[in-house]
Structure formats: structure tokens, C-alpha cells
Design a protein around this motif. Structure first.
Motif, PDB file in Angstrom:
ATOM      1  N   LEU A   1      26.169  37.755  33.866  1.00  0.00           N
ATOM      2  CA  LEU A   1      26.785  36.699  33.050  1.00  0.00           C
ATOM      3  C   LEU A   1      27.508  35.689  33.930  1.00  0.00           C
ATOM      4  N   PRO A   2      27.738  34.474  33.415  1.00  0.00           N
ATOM      5  CA  PRO A   2      28.593  33.540  34.159  1.00  0.00           C
ATOM      6  C   PRO A   2      30.023  34.085  34.209  1.00  0.00           C
ATOM      7  N   ALA A   3      30.666  33.915  35.360  1.00  0.00           N
ATOM      8  CA  ALA A   3      32.013  34.462  35.548  1.00  0.00           C
ATOM      9  C   ALA A   3      32.983  33.958  34.488  1.00  0.00           C
ATOM     10  N   GLU A   4      32.845  32.692  34.121  1.00  0.00           N
ATOM     11  CA  GLU A   4      33.840  32.108  33.222  1.00  0.00           C
ATOM     12  C   GLU A   4      33.662  32.589  31.783  1.00  0.00           C
ATOM     13  N   GLY A   5      32.573  33.295  31.482  1.00  0.00           N
ATOM     14  CA  GLY A   5      32.346  33.778  30.124  1.00  0.00           C
ATOM     15  C   GLY A   5      32.755  35.217  29.880  1.00  0.00           C
ATOM     16  N   LEU A   6      33.286  35.903  30.892  1.00  0.00           N
ATOM     17  CA  LEU A   6      33.558  37.338  30.725  1.00  0.00           C
ATOM     18  C   LEU A   6      34.566  37.620  29.610  1.00  0.00           C
ATOM     19  N   ALA A   7      35.647  36.859  29.595  1.00  0.00           N
ATOM     20  CA  ALA A   7      36.720  37.135  28.633  1.00  0.00           C
ATOM     21  C   ALA A   7      36.224  36.962  27.201  1.00  0.00           C
ATOM     22  N   ARG A   8      35.219  36.089  27.021  1.00  0.00           N
ATOM     23  CA  ARG A   8      34.676  35.880  25.683  1.00  0.00           C
ATOM     24  C   ARG A   8      33.604  36.919  25.346  1.00  0.00           C
ATOM     25  N   THR A   9      32.734  37.205  26.303  1.00  0.00           N
ATOM     26  CA  THR A   9      31.575  38.048  26.019  1.00  0.00           C
ATOM     27  C   THR A   9      31.886  39.545  26.033  1.00  0.00           C
ATOM     28  N   LEU A  10      32.711  39.986  26.956  1.00  0.00           N
ATOM     29  CA  LEU A  10      32.837  41.435  27.142  1.00  0.00           C
ATOM     30  C   LEU A  10      33.481  42.174  25.967  1.00  0.00           C
ATOM     31  N   PRO A  11      34.470  41.571  25.264  1.00  0.00           N
ATOM     32  CA  PRO A  11      35.015  42.318  24.119  1.00  0.00           C
ATOM     33  C   PRO A  11      33.948  42.710  23.090  1.00  0.00           C
ATOM     34  N   GLU A  12      32.924  41.876  22.892  1.00  0.00           N
ATOM     35  CA  GLU A  12      31.899  42.236  21.884  1.00  0.00           C
ATOM     36  C   GLU A  12      30.933  43.319  22.362  1.00  0.00           C
ATOM     37  N   VAL A  13      30.919  43.588  23.659  1.00  0.00           N
ATOM     38  CA  VAL A  13      30.019  44.639  24.157  1.00  0.00           C
ATOM     39  C   VAL A  13      30.790  45.893  24.566  1.00  0.00           C
TER      40      VAL A  13
ATOM     41  N   GLU B   1      36.482  43.372  38.872  1.00  0.00           N
ATOM     42  CA  GLU B   1      37.741  43.965  38.416  1.00  0.00           C
ATOM     43  C   GLU B   1      38.180  43.369  37.079  1.00  0.00           C
ATOM     44  N   GLU B   2      37.882  42.093  36.871  1.00  0.00           N
ATOM     45  CA  GLU B   2      38.141  41.500  35.560  1.00  0.00           C
ATOM     46  C   GLU B   2      37.303  42.220  34.499  1.00  0.00           C
ATOM     47  N   ALA B   3      36.040  42.490  34.826  1.00  0.00           N
ATOM     48  CA  ALA B   3      35.162  43.200  33.881  1.00  0.00           C
ATOM     49  C   ALA B   3      35.693  44.605  33.606  1.00  0.00           C
ATOM     50  N   GLN B   4      36.152  45.282  34.670  1.00  0.00           N
ATOM     51  CA  GLN B   4      36.682  46.635  34.469  1.00  0.00           C
ATOM     52  C   GLN B   4      37.900  46.607  33.535  1.00  0.00           C
ATOM     53  N   ALA B   5      38.737  45.592  33.678  1.00  0.00           N
ATOM     54  CA  ALA B   5      39.917  45.486  32.808  1.00  0.00           C
ATOM     55  C   ALA B   5      39.520  45.223  31.359  1.00  0.00           C
ATOM     56  N   LEU B   6      38.427  44.484  31.164  1.00  0.00           N
ATOM     57  CA  LEU B   6      37.980  44.157  29.808  1.00  0.00           C
ATOM     58  C   LEU B   6      37.130  45.283  29.202  1.00  0.00           C
ATOM     59  N   LEU B   7      36.627  46.171  30.057  1.00  0.00           N
ATOM     60  CA  LEU B   7      35.801  47.307  29.605  1.00  0.00           C
ATOM     61  C   LEU B   7      36.423  48.589  30.157  1.00  0.00           C
ATOM     62  N   PRO B   8      37.632  48.932  29.657  1.00  0.00           N
ATOM     63  CA  PRO B   8      38.371  50.014  30.322  1.00  0.00           C
ATOM     64  C   PRO B   8      37.686  51.376  30.235  1.00  0.00           C
ATOM     65  N   GLU B   9      36.782  51.583  29.270  1.00  0.00           N
ATOM     66  CA  GLU B   9      36.115  52.888  29.164  1.00  0.00           C
ATOM     67  C   GLU B   9      34.814  52.935  29.948  1.00  0.00           C
ATOM     68  N   ALA B  10      34.449  51.849  30.591  1.00  0.00           N
ATOM     69  CA  ALA B  10      33.196  51.822  31.364  1.00  0.00           C
ATOM     70  C   ALA B  10      33.482  52.158  32.823  1.00  0.00           C
ATOM     71  N   LYS B  11      32.422  52.511  33.543  1.00  0.00           N
ATOM     72  CA  LYS B  11      32.558  52.786  34.976  1.00  0.00           C
ATOM     73  C   LYS B  11      31.883  51.644  35.728  1.00  0.00           C
ATOM     74  N   VAL B  12      32.691  50.684  36.143  1.00  0.00           N
ATOM     75  CA  VAL B  12      32.140  49.452  36.729  1.00  0.00           C
ATOM     76  C   VAL B  12      31.846  49.639  38.218  1.00  0.00           C
ATOM     77  N   VAL B  13      30.668  49.237  38.598  1.00  0.00           N
ATOM     78  CA  VAL B  13      30.256  49.184  40.005  1.00  0.00           C
ATOM     79  C   VAL B  13      29.838  47.736  40.275  1.00  0.00           C
ATOM     80  N   ALA B  14      30.309  47.176  41.376  1.00  0.00           N
ATOM     81  CA  ALA B  14      29.914  45.811  41.752  1.00  0.00           C
ATOM     82  C   ALA B  14      28.703  45.896  42.681  1.00  0.00           C
ATOM     83  N   ALA B  15      27.639  45.169  42.363  1.00  0.00           N
ATOM     84  CA  ALA B  15      26.406  45.242  43.165  1.00  0.00           C
ATOM     85  C   ALA B  15      25.433  44.141  42.747  1.00  0.00           C
ATOM     86  N   PHE B  16      24.406  43.950  43.534  1.00  0.00           N
ATOM     87  CA  PHE B  16      23.298  43.025  43.243  1.00  0.00           C
ATOM     88  C   PHE B  16      23.725  41.555  43.195  1.00  0.00           C
ATOM     89  N   HIS B  17      24.764  41.203  43.972  1.00  0.00           N
ATOM     90  CA  HIS B  17      25.158  39.795  44.030  1.00  0.00           C
ATOM     91  C   HIS B  17      24.283  38.981  44.966  1.00  0.00           C
TER      92      HIS B  17
END
Lengths: 214, 214
Positions: free
Chosen positions: A72-84, A118-134
Motif C-alpha cells: 500500500l502507499p505509506a500515506e494510506g496506512l492509517a485509513r486502510t489498516l483499521p478495516e483489515v 512499525e506504523e503498520a504494527q501499531a495499527l495491527l496490534p494482533e498481527a505479526k509484522v515482518v518488513a520485507a520485499f522493499h
């Protein structure tokens, strides 16, 4: 593996989808607009000759994935992640998000959380976030016939989740390099600015990085 | 070329000094303590068999250098650079400074200026700062007998100054890759966190990076 790719209609997401479909994974392309996701899925089925590529809304894609990739675009995380968030609960979530600002000035500024991962991890606290494939150029991903000359750098807090990412990388022929905790995601995301600049400067589409001495 | 290396008594600075001395450059090791700089210079003369290695205070070293390399700790810039400002006037200043915080938590946080190189540029407004030489492991530098398997990534605002850095890199056998403006220095400095983590995790001393597709 069922791999949901949120933002999978973009170049990078679609590139990852092609490679993984060809490696035998089932892909669910997610988009804000489910219809666009279905159109992209049909296109990718045709390109790859693989049937197991569907399109869904981001929320439905996340629910169906056993692994969820954020393209996703970085600037859309706060909007998109709560719905997923519900769909991502207890799952491995791979953040390939890169907070770059094109159009002059500073290309890379880490977000206040330190990184988009880390922003994604904060918005998805029950998920196990790994950063990769950049760093795997979309151009390389879509050119499925040749191997990708680049290492897969990953970081995250959970060893088992990182192993899932390593397996996904191996399935597209990439060597993985473990770069420790999720607090190193900022430097990994920043490398994308380095590669984007090199591409522009040297008129390339597919610069990448390899770790030497390993 | 006369190369002044401020903080040249440290491992990275001394490693750069050895390599450049062997390539035929005259080296001036700088330190807060001129006596320590002279002791290190004597040691490096013995190791390298090269005579043109002197030791001076940082301020005197900067004055004598035609190029000045900053191999200083990130947290000391605000204290050290004002005393070398005159010596650096109108010169190419190479920032190899990396703002890493060891000992738990986040390894890399860019300074408020965006990078240590940009902080250096602000403190040395008459100098032409180029960010480079962050990623060449001190261990590799001191092992002079074998070639260094790593690219030299550099960024900065002035093309002629970057060419000086490219020439210095070439003289130690490194391929240079131009990563644009000094606003990309943060990502370059961040890569050092990636390599430091890889070294620790894989029990290496000399991981490096190479750009592929170039």
C-alpha cells in the motif's frame, strides 16, 4: 500458501503476485475497489497462466489470506489498516511499504513511528509484522523468465514469522538476509530511496542490492 | 593528495588511512589529542611501510588536508566541527559519520538534520560535504592484501567534489555509485545499521553491500 496482497493492483504488488503465483501459491489481490482487484486478477491469470489468482476488497482479501502482504502507499496506512485489522489477526503481515516522497526535496523521511512497518504494527496490534520485499524492482518481478539478482532483506520481532517470509522469498529464488528486529525497518525502507535514486541517475529500472561477505 | 582524517585514531579512520597511504596519498591523522594522533601515525607508518603519515590535532590536520574526512562519533560533531571550520573552508569534506546507538533499542535514528552529513554541512557552511565511506568495514580496510568486496555509495550537492571522492575510492579499488543529493545521506548512514546487525547476527566482521543491475 494463500497470499493476500493488499494494494495488489499497483506495480509492485502485481509483480509479487506474478512471481508467487508462478511458484504455486494461491493469490488474492486486494484493492479498495474490489472490481479493480478482480480485473487485475484476471489480467494476471492470463499473463501467468495460473488459475489461483482472485480479486477482492482489501478487507476480504486479508480475511482469505494465510499471509497478508501490504503493498500500500505509506500515506494510506492509517485509513486502510483499521478495516483489515480483523482479517490480519494472528497472521504474518509482510510490510513492503516504503515512505518515499517524490517530487523534489528529501526522498526519504522516516515516519514518526520510525518506519512504515512499525506504523503498520501499531495499527495491527494482533498481527505479526515482518518488513520485507522493499527492494525487488517491479520490473524484475514482472520479467518472470530470469532470476532476480537481489537479496531479500527482512526484519521483524518473531522468528517463526520471519521463517514464513524466508520461505516465500526462497520460492521466488531469492536469498534471504535477516536484519534483526522491526526497529531496523526504517533503514530497510530507506534503501529504497537509494535504489530509486540510482535508477533515475543511471537510467535503470532494476537496480538492487546484495550483501557481500555473507 | 593530502588527506586529513579527523577521528583517525579510531578503527574506521585508521583503516581508511592505511588503504590511502598504500595508494600513495599523504595522510594526516587528526585527533582531539595531538599526541595520540602522532602515536597512531607512527603505528600506521610501521604497518604500511609508508612514510607520509603524520599526526596532528584535529584543527591542524584539517588545515593541512586538501581533503578532510570526518571519521568522528556522531554525537561529537557539534563540539568538534566549530574548531575545524576554518581548516575546512572551501574544501571537500567527506562525512563517514554514522549516527548509530548501540546497546539496545533502535540502532539507527536519523538526527534532526536528516543525517550526520547534513549536520556537518550546517556546522561547516563553507565546506563542500560529500557523504561516503560508511559501509567499508574497518576489518576489510586493515586487511590490505585483499580487494574490498563492496561498492562505495556517495551523495552530495557538488559534482566536482563528488569526483574527488570517486577518485579516492578508485585509488583503493572500489567502484563508486552516485546516490544523488546530500538529502540521501540519511538512508546511506542507515545502511550501516543494516550491516552492523548482519555482522552481529551472522558472526561476521565484514559484510558489505553491492548494487546489482548496474
Amino acid at each position: 500458501m494463500n497470499v493476500a496482497i493488499l494494494g495488489g493492483t499497483g506495480k509492485e504488488g502485481a509483480g509479487l503476485a506474478s512471481r508467487w503465483a508462478q511458484a504455486g501459491h494461491a493469490i488474492i489481490i486486494g484493492s479498495r475497489d474490489a472490481e479493480r482487484a478482480r480485473t487485475k486478477a484476471a489480467e494476471l491469470r492470463q499473463i501467468t497462466g495460473r488459475e489461483a489468482i482472485d480479486g477482492e476488497s482489501n478487507a476480504d482479501a486479508a480475511r482469505r489470506g494465510s499471509v497478508v502482504v501490504l503493498a500500500l502507499p505509506a500515506e494510506g496506512l492509517a485509513r486502510t489498516l483499521p478495516e483489515v485489522r480483523e482479517g490480519c489477526r494472528d497472521k504474518v503481515v509482510i510490510s513492503a511499504v516504503v515512505p518515499l516522497t517524490f517530487g523534489g526535496g528529501r526522498l526519504f523521511t522516516p515516519p514518526p513511528a520510525g518506519s512504515s512497518a512499525e506504523e503498520a504494527q501499531a495499527l495491527l496490534p494482533e498481527a505479526k509484522v515482518v518488513a520485507a520485499f522493499h527492494h525487488i524492482a517491479a520490473h524484475e518481478l514482472s520479467a518472470a523468465e530470469h532470476p532476480i539478482e537481489c537479496d531479500l532483506l527482512l526484519c521483524g520481532g518473531d522468528a517463526a514469522s520471519k521463517q514464513v517470509v524466508v520461505d516465500l522469498a526462497t520460492s521466488m529464488g531469492l536469498r534471504s538476509v535477516d536484519v534483526g528486529a522491526l526497529t531496523n525497518a526504517g533503514p530497510l525502507e530507506g534503501i529504497t530511496a537509494v535504489l530509486a535514486t540510482i535508477n533515475r541517475r543511471y537510467k535503470l529500472k532494476n537496480s538492487g542490492i546484495k550483501i557481500t561477505g555473507l
